[in-house]
Design a protein around this motif. Sequence first.
Motif, PDB file in Angstrom:
ATOM      1  N   GLU A 114       0.803  -1.217   0.000  1.00  0.00           N
ATOM      2  CA  GLU A 114       0.000   0.000   0.000  1.00  0.00           C
ATOM      3  C   GLU A 114       0.841   1.275   0.000  1.00  0.00           C
ATOM      4  O   GLU A 114       0.389   2.327  -0.390  1.00  0.00           O
ATOM      5  CB  GLU A 114      -0.928   0.000   1.220  1.00  0.00           C
ATOM      6  CG  GLU A 114      -2.106  -0.945   1.078  1.00  0.00           C
ATOM      7  CD  GLU A 114      -3.054  -0.535  -0.040  1.00  0.00           C
ATOM      8  OE1 GLU A 114      -3.270   0.670  -0.238  1.00  0.00           O
ATOM      9  OE2 GLU A 114      -3.572  -1.422  -0.729  1.00  0.00           O
ATOM     10  N   GLY A 115       2.091   1.193   0.441  1.00  0.00           N
ATOM     11  CA  GLY A 115       2.896   2.404   0.526  1.00  0.00           C
ATOM     12  C   GLY A 115       3.593   2.787  -0.760  1.00  0.00           C
ATOM     13  O   GLY A 115       4.159   3.873  -0.859  1.00  0.00           O
ATOM     14  N   ASP A 116       3.590   1.926  -1.749  1.00  0.00           N
ATOM     15  CA  ASP A 116       4.330   2.187  -2.979  1.00  0.00           C
ATOM     16  C   ASP A 116       3.501   2.999  -3.962  1.00  0.00           C
ATOM     17  O   ASP A 116       2.333   2.706  -4.212  1.00  0.00           O
ATOM     18  CB  ASP A 116       4.747   0.870  -3.637  1.00  0.00           C
ATOM     19  CG  ASP A 116       5.763   0.101  -2.805  1.00  0.00           C
ATOM     20  OD1 ASP A 116       6.374   0.738  -1.917  1.00  0.00           O
ATOM     21  OD2 ASP A 116       5.935  -1.117  -3.031  1.00  0.00           O
ATOM     22  N   ALA A 117       4.143   4.017  -4.552  1.00  0.00           N
ATOM     23  CA  ALA A 117       3.483   4.823  -5.576  1.00  0.00           C
ATOM     24  C   ALA A 117       3.644   4.153  -6.933  1.00  0.00           C
ATOM     25  O   ALA A 117       4.707   3.605  -7.258  1.00  0.00           O
ATOM     26  CB  ALA A 117       4.073   6.221  -5.607  1.00  0.00           C
ATOM     27  N   LEU A 118       2.588   4.190  -7.745  1.00  0.00           N
ATOM     28  CA  LEU A 118       2.620   3.587  -9.075  1.00  0.00           C
ATOM     29  C   LEU A 118       3.076   4.607 -10.101  1.00  0.00           C
ATOM     30  O   LEU A 118       2.688   5.778 -10.055  1.00  0.00           O
ATOM     31  CB  LEU A 118       1.236   3.064  -9.444  1.00  0.00           C
ATOM     32  CG  LEU A 118       0.640   1.989  -8.531  1.00  0.00           C
ATOM     33  CD1 LEU A 118      -0.764   1.642  -8.997  1.00  0.00           C
ATOM     34  CD2 LEU A 118       1.522   0.748  -8.501  1.00  0.00           C
ATOM     35  N   ALA A 119       3.871   4.150 -11.058  1.00  0.00           N
ATOM     36  CA  ALA A 119       4.329   5.010 -12.142  1.00  0.00           C
ATOM     37  C   ALA A 119       4.659   4.139 -13.345  1.00  0.00           C
ATOM     38  O   ALA A 119       5.186   3.028 -13.198  1.00  0.00           O
ATOM     39  CB  ALA A 119       5.555   5.814 -11.717  1.00  0.00           C
ATOM     40  N   PRO A 120       4.372   4.621 -14.558  1.00  0.00           N
ATOM     41  CA  PRO A 120       4.693   3.844 -15.760  1.00  0.00           C
ATOM     42  C   PRO A 120       6.193   3.857 -16.037  1.00  0.00           C
ATOM     43  O   PRO A 120       6.916   4.747 -15.599  1.00  0.00           O
ATOM     44  CB  PRO A 120       3.909   4.564 -16.853  1.00  0.00           C
ATOM     45  CG  PRO A 120       3.790   5.977 -16.364  1.00  0.00           C
ATOM     46  CD  PRO A 120       3.690   5.884 -14.877  1.00  0.00           C
ATOM     47  N   ASP A 121       6.643   2.854 -16.796  1.00  0.00           N
ATOM     48  CA  ASP A 121       8.052   2.827 -17.171  1.00  0.00           C
ATOM     49  C   ASP A 121       8.266   3.668 -18.421  1.00  0.00           C
ATOM     50  O   ASP A 121       7.354   4.345 -18.905  1.00  0.00           O
ATOM     51  CB  ASP A 121       8.527   1.379 -17.366  1.00  0.00           C
ATOM     52  CG  ASP A 121       7.785   0.652 -18.488  1.00  0.00           C
ATOM     53  OD1 ASP A 121       7.170   1.325 -19.345  1.00  0.00           O
ATOM     54  OD2 ASP A 121       7.803  -0.595 -18.510  1.00  0.00           O
TER      55      ASP A 121
END
Length: 610
Positions: free
Chosen positions: A255-262
């Motif tokens: 839950e603590g990780d931010a999502l981002a595209p490669d």
Amino acid sequence: MGADRVGSGRGRVGRTGAYAVCGAVLLAGCASMPDSGDLRGVESTARQDTQVRVFAMPPHENASPSEIVQGFLEALTSDDTNYETARKYLTTAAGHTWRPELSTTVLEDAPETNAEPVGSREEGEEFVFSMSGSKVATVDAQQSYVPVTGAYSRPVHLTKNHEDGQWRIDALPQGVVMGKSDFQRNYMSVNKYFFASDAEAGQSPQPAAVADPVYVRRRVEPMTQMVRSVLKGPTKWLGPVVRSSFPTGTALQAEGDALAPDDQNKLTVPLNARAARVGQGRCEEMAAQVLFTLQNLTPAVDEVELRSGGKQLCSLTEGSHADAVAALTSAQEPDYLYFVDGDHRLVRLSAGSGDTKAEPAPGALGEGEKALRTVAVSRDEHTAAGVRLDGKALYVGALVSGGSLGDPVLRSEGKTEENRLTAPSWDVRGDLWVADRDPANPRLLLLEKGAGEPVEVETSGLDGRVRAVRVAADGVRIALVVEKDSRRSLLIGRIERGGKTDGRPTVTVRELRSATPELEEVTAMSWAGDSRLVVVGREEGGVQQMRYVQSDGSAPEEQAPTALPGVEEIAACQDDQTPLVANSEDGIVRLPAGAQWRKVTEGTAPVYPG
């Protein structure tokens, strides 16, 4: 930022990059505030560039009660991920119990604060401020926007710490509160997507994607916020008529990780074990929900990969791959624009061209067999419906040369044209909707596949008479212009379909809510995106105007269409690249992207399929 935006190309979800961070602004918390006596507002933060992050300052040493309250309110409008700075204005106990995510209350202006000393003013150990203002809207724990009116007043209690002598807030309302300008700077509207629970997209096997607009904090990991919002399911209002393909309990693995595209515009979404055993088809529907949602937010995602337990579940790319999984209505382009010409026939123009010479539509309605007043064309453009010029009869015919018309499928007994049938509207299932405005027997009616005995639709909670009907392309929402006491309002309802009784379906429109609470008279409206409408109307004492509105009653950030006098009818398309068309005092006019209104031809009742 509205949930329906101008897209980067035809046939995909409209989207705009909204979360890049280019700088920072500090809220110093230094504006003056009285400790007692008269009312005074905490000034709203000046509207900043949407790309600039705003951070608040923590309380300074020996800050007064007024400075603590002011600093706290300003910290609520900052871009701290978990309101870390705002919590520094609270006691330790209050910081543990305060839940800012429960709600956001939007006021017309920043909260007014009135100091109400307890005991012996600041020389004592307690102090109370009341926050007050005029409510505009609330955003609930599901991030759903609801327009509201009325007074707002809540107390904030402060106490002095015995150990260090510092004032802190120890009792306060749950949620956050801010003025409208700060809300517009801090939040944006984004569509998340689910599937119609009881309908496919017309005759195709794909489920119909349904937009569910929510508000998220603009610069606080909006991509991660939106994925979590999809995983949590639809909002309460839309929930009864949609489904999610994600298994109950699915969440991000960490839950603590931010999502981002490669760098290939691919977003990898790690899910917990709840999603580990889904089949390929269901997994692709899950990926479609995330892909459609994020493409409404940002152009930076072209592919979504779902993983669980370190293993790939599935991957979905935009374009034909996603289109084969689910039907996104805003990706469907019409072939023609239809309207009624001077001979009261159904005619059409190519929707994607600048043609001005219309041709008769194939079939009996285009051949002039009946003089028409208003028309509607099915979403597959195979069938048309037309109301006779006097408003008394509704006809349905195929759009094929040589087709016969037959008897009317519906008649009205209204005494005048204005008290007879409205313009009809087709839904994605191929069913036809129309309202009978007869004061002696007002009804909202549904004809399955445009034929058979009309089904009277229950309109739970409707207070007034329906003057106009438009069904959303997803088939689960309906827009109604309702008249009561000479006021015409735009209401959005949820379409619920029950079982059949004696072979006839049970259909109900529930939880009608206002989409234009500030307009006194709505003249015309049309769906103009997955969760957006274009509306013609006027405020009390005002002049006619044209604007975009969200289906939840909020105002998108898109610039309103260019003003146009004397508009009686408006036609828009789910595909936001297709021009608006209107019937005005100049006849049929069209608004190409980036241009002014241009006359097309003479005629009335312009419509796109739907």
